[in-house]
Design an enzyme around this catalytic site. Structure first.
Site, PDB file in Angstrom:
ATOM      1  N   ASP A 174      72.745   2.994  19.617  1.00 55.62           N
ATOM      2  CA  ASP A 174      74.170   2.640  19.452  1.00 55.62           C
ATOM      3  C   ASP A 174      75.071   3.872  19.502  1.00 55.62           C
ATOM      4  O   ASP A 174      76.171   3.855  18.999  1.00 55.62           O
ATOM      5  CB  ASP A 174      74.376   1.878  18.139  1.00 55.62           C
ATOM      6  CG  ASP A 174      74.570   2.795  16.938  1.00 55.62           C
ATOM      7  OD1 ASP A 174      73.960   3.879  16.917  1.00 55.62           O
ATOM      8  OD2 ASP A 174      75.327   2.420  16.037  1.00 55.62           O
ATOM      9  N   GLU A 175      74.594   4.937  20.147  1.00 55.44           N
ATOM     10  CA  GLU A 175      75.275   6.218  20.008  1.00 55.44           C
ATOM     11  C   GLU A 175      75.192   7.015  21.305  1.00 55.44           C
ATOM     12  O   GLU A 175      74.153   7.017  21.963  1.00 55.44           O
ATOM     13  CB  GLU A 175      74.523   6.960  18.895  1.00 55.44           C
ATOM     14  CG  GLU A 175      75.198   8.101  18.278  1.00 55.44           C
ATOM     15  CD  GLU A 175      74.223   8.827  17.345  1.00 55.44           C
ATOM     16  OE1 GLU A 175      74.453  10.009  17.122  1.00 55.44           O
ATOM     17  OE2 GLU A 175      73.245   8.224  16.875  1.00 55.44           O
ATOM     18  N   ASP A 183      79.852   5.815  18.228  1.00 56.15           N
ATOM     19  CA  ASP A 183      78.800   5.211  17.400  1.00 56.15           C
ATOM     20  C   ASP A 183      79.268   3.803  17.015  1.00 56.15           C
ATOM     21  O   ASP A 183      80.339   3.629  16.443  1.00 56.15           O
ATOM     22  CB  ASP A 183      78.579   6.076  16.150  1.00 56.15           C
ATOM     23  CG  ASP A 183      77.380   5.595  15.342  1.00 56.15           C
ATOM     24  OD1 ASP A 183      76.472   6.401  15.112  1.00 56.15           O
ATOM     25  OD2 ASP A 183      77.369   4.417  14.935  1.00 56.15           O
ATOM     26  N   MET A 184      78.443   2.819  17.369  1.00 56.19           N
ATOM     27  CA  MET A 184      78.811   1.439  17.090  1.00 56.19           C
ATOM     28  C   MET A 184      78.785   1.183  15.580  1.00 56.19           C
ATOM     29  O   MET A 184      78.022   1.802  14.852  1.00 56.19           O
ATOM     30  CB  MET A 184      77.837   0.487  17.795  1.00 56.19           C
ATOM     31  CG  MET A 184      77.798   0.663  19.309  1.00 56.19           C
ATOM     32  SD  MET A 184      79.401   0.401  20.086  1.00 56.19           S
ATOM     33  CE  MET A 184      79.643  -1.337  19.747  1.00 56.19           C
TER      34      MET A 184
HETATM   35  P1  TTP Z   1      73.552   3.836  12.658  1.00 55.12           P
HETATM   36  O1  TTP Z   1      74.614   4.121  13.666  1.00 55.12           O
HETATM   37  O2  TTP Z   1      73.089   4.943  11.787  1.00 55.12           O
HETATM   38  O3  TTP Z   1      74.048   2.674  11.665  1.00 55.12           O
HETATM   39  P2  TTP Z   1      74.930   1.386  11.974  1.00 55.12           P
HETATM   40  O4  TTP Z   1      75.398   1.345  13.376  1.00 55.12           O
HETATM   41  O5  TTP Z   1      74.168   0.179  11.531  1.00 55.12           O
HETATM   42  O6  TTP Z   1      76.139   1.545  10.968  1.00 55.12           O
HETATM   43  P3  TTP Z   1      77.383   2.565  11.069  1.00 55.12           P
HETATM   44  O7  TTP Z   1      78.590   1.692  11.143  1.00 55.12           O
HETATM   45  O8  TTP Z   1      77.316   3.352   9.815  1.00 55.12           O
HETATM   46  O9  TTP Z   1      77.180   3.385  12.297  1.00 55.12           O
HETATM   47  O10 TTP Z   1      72.282   3.245  13.377  1.00 55.12           O
HETATM   48  C1  TTP Z   1      72.379   2.386  14.501  1.00 55.12           C
HETATM   49  C2  TTP Z   1      71.324   1.314  14.427  1.00 55.12           C
HETATM   50  O11 TTP Z   1      70.029   1.908  14.373  1.00 55.12           O
HETATM   51  C3  TTP Z   1      71.443   0.426  13.196  1.00 55.12           C
HETATM   52  O12 TTP Z   1      72.314  -0.679  13.402  1.00 55.12           O
HETATM   53  C4  TTP Z   1      70.016   0.010  12.976  1.00 55.12           C
HETATM   54  C5  TTP Z   1      69.189   1.148  13.524  1.00 55.12           C
HETATM   55  N1  TTP Z   1      68.657   1.967  12.420  1.00 55.12           N
HETATM   56  C6  TTP Z   1      67.411   1.640  11.902  1.00 55.12           C
HETATM   57  O13 TTP Z   1      66.776   0.697  12.375  1.00 55.12           O
HETATM   58  N2  TTP Z   1      66.900   2.392  10.876  1.00 55.12           N
HETATM   59  C7  TTP Z   1      67.578   3.438  10.318  1.00 55.12           C
HETATM   60  O14 TTP Z   1      67.074   4.088   9.375  1.00 55.12           O
HETATM   61  C8  TTP Z   1      68.870   3.773  10.875  1.00 55.12           C
HETATM   62  C9  TTP Z   1      69.667   4.913  10.289  1.00 55.12           C
HETATM   63  C10 TTP Z   1      69.365   3.004  11.901  1.00 55.12           C
HETATM   64 MG    MG Z   2      76.261   3.001  14.232  1.00 58.84          MG
END
Ligand code: TTP
Ligand code: MG
Length: 354
Positions: A106-107, A9-10
């Site tokens: 991102d996962e 997960d990015m």
């Molecule tokens: P996430 O992996 O949940 O969050 P993140 O990568 O920004 O932060 P983390 O370091 O905690 O992993 O989500 C990935 C991307 O998906 C995030 O950058 C933006 C998008 N996203 C949204 O647009 N809306 C949301 O409600 C969520 C949870 C994520």
């Molecule tokens: Mg992420």
């Protein structure tokens, strides 16, 4: 032979991509969401770790984020840019093992059972290749199954590498709140709370019979299994989904419209999050409703444009609800978004209209 599953997960993904092309913003609170204008309607897609210190998080209205941190830098969402980076990351993963499951922009999960080298070596190698190929940091978890791998990737964010074995379950998994479990939503969480169960460990300590009595055969047994760290789901390489949906079965049948409205709002929030995480928008919004006697019906409505905006989805959901008779008690309610298009395509069309 036991499996070896990697979850990646990015870190602060959308914000991290923005920082790559705006290095001068490094170290500042950065919020990515909507059109990047906190005076207009829209929600936070993500915030960098600096902005999170102010309590800003995904799905929060931009206005609220602005109130929490007026000096944050607000940027518009640029899905095309994120998708391009996302595809490079997925290509790097596929080079390591073809058994890759794409679960979001991102996962991903990767089955690395057959990949030579220790878990640590593989984890480090993937993180290094992603950094070299994109300039970004990722958090990686490696474990015997998807559930544990996903939790592991989150335990040491950002830039983490966490390897878990079944022996780590009591120490690393049991202290976590039950909400962390796959399949435990707000309703189940509240019910577990009433039973005095707040952590995964407290859940694991209960005899499976009690959970089956309270939650039914499938759900009760499933929670018991995962609380003990078991998860047999395979890493599947299927294509993008055609729809995204969330539903809730009530513990007790409901006839209070206010309760239904509240639950629908919650489901819309979660569907909206799913859409934004996948980088897609939906043209069709539907409601599914099952009455206490198990008759099920659905209504859907198609918009003239695709959306991932919770308020817009909620308006459509309420429009569907007005076409559903509510003289009987309701057992289950769900929200489904279909007609998915890549978010950047929709943004492009929107640009043409303006
Ligand atoms: P996430 O992996 O949940 O969050 P993140 O990568 O920004 O932060 P983390 O370091 O905690 O992993 O989500 C990935 C991307 O998906 C995030 O950058 C933006 C998008 N996203 C949204 O647009 N809306 C949301 O409600 C969520 C949870 C994520
Ligand atoms: Mg992420």
């Amino acid at each position: 032979m036991s499996r070896r599953i990697l979850h990646l997960d990015m870190d602060a993904f959308f914000a991290a991509v923005e920082l790559l092309r705006r290095p001068e913003l490094e170290g500042k609170p950065v919020v990515v969401g909507g059109r990047g204008d906190p005076t207009r309607r829209g929600v936070v897609s993500t915030a960098d770790y600096e902005a999170r210190k102010y309590g800003i998080h995904s799905a929060m209205p931009l206005r609220t984020a602005y109130r929490l941190c007026p000096h944050a830098v607000f940027l518009p969402v640029d899905y095309a840019a994120y998708r391009e980076v996302s595809e490079r990351i997925k290509a790097i993963l596929r080079e390591v093992s073809p058994a890759m499951q794409d679960v979001g922009i991102d996962e991903a999960y990767l089955d690395i059972t057959e990949v030579p080298g220790s878990a640590e070596e593989i984890g480090r190698r993937i993180k290094r290749r992603i950094r070299e190929g994109t300039g970004l940091t990722a958090s990686v978890g490696i474990a015997p199954n998807k559930f544990l791998a996903k939790i592991a990737s989150d335990l040491d964010k950002p830039d983490g590498l966490t390897i878990l074995t079944m022996d780590d379950v009591p120490r690393r998994i049991w202290p976590l709140p039950v909400r962390t479990l796959w399949g435990v939503g707000p309703k189940t969480e509240a019910r577990l709370d009433e039973m005095g169960i707040r952590t995964i460990g407290e859940l694991a300590a209960r005899p499976v019979e009690g959970l089956v009595a309270a939650f039914g055969e499938a759900h009760g047994r499933h929670m018991h299994e995962t609380a003990h760290g078991h998860d047999e789901r395979p890493v599947t390489t299927e294509r993008e989904p055609k729809s995204v949906s969330r539903e809730t079965t009530f513990q007790e049948d409901v006839d209070d419209k206010r309760v239904l409205a509240r639950v629908l709002r919650d489901l819309v929030e979660r569907v909206g999050g799913d859409l934004r995480r996948k980088g897609v928008k939906a043209k069709t919004v539907g409601v599914k409703l099952r009455y206490a006697d198990f008759t099920t019906l659905g209504r859907q409505t198609t918009l003239d444009h695709a959306t991932d905006d919770p308020q817009e989805i909620l308006d459509s959901v309420y429009a569907c609800m007005r076409r559903i008779p509510l003289e009987r008690r309701v057992r289950l309610i769900g929200v489904r978004c279909a007609g998915l298009v890549p978010a950047e395509q929709e943004a492009h069309e929107e640009g043409l209209l303006m």
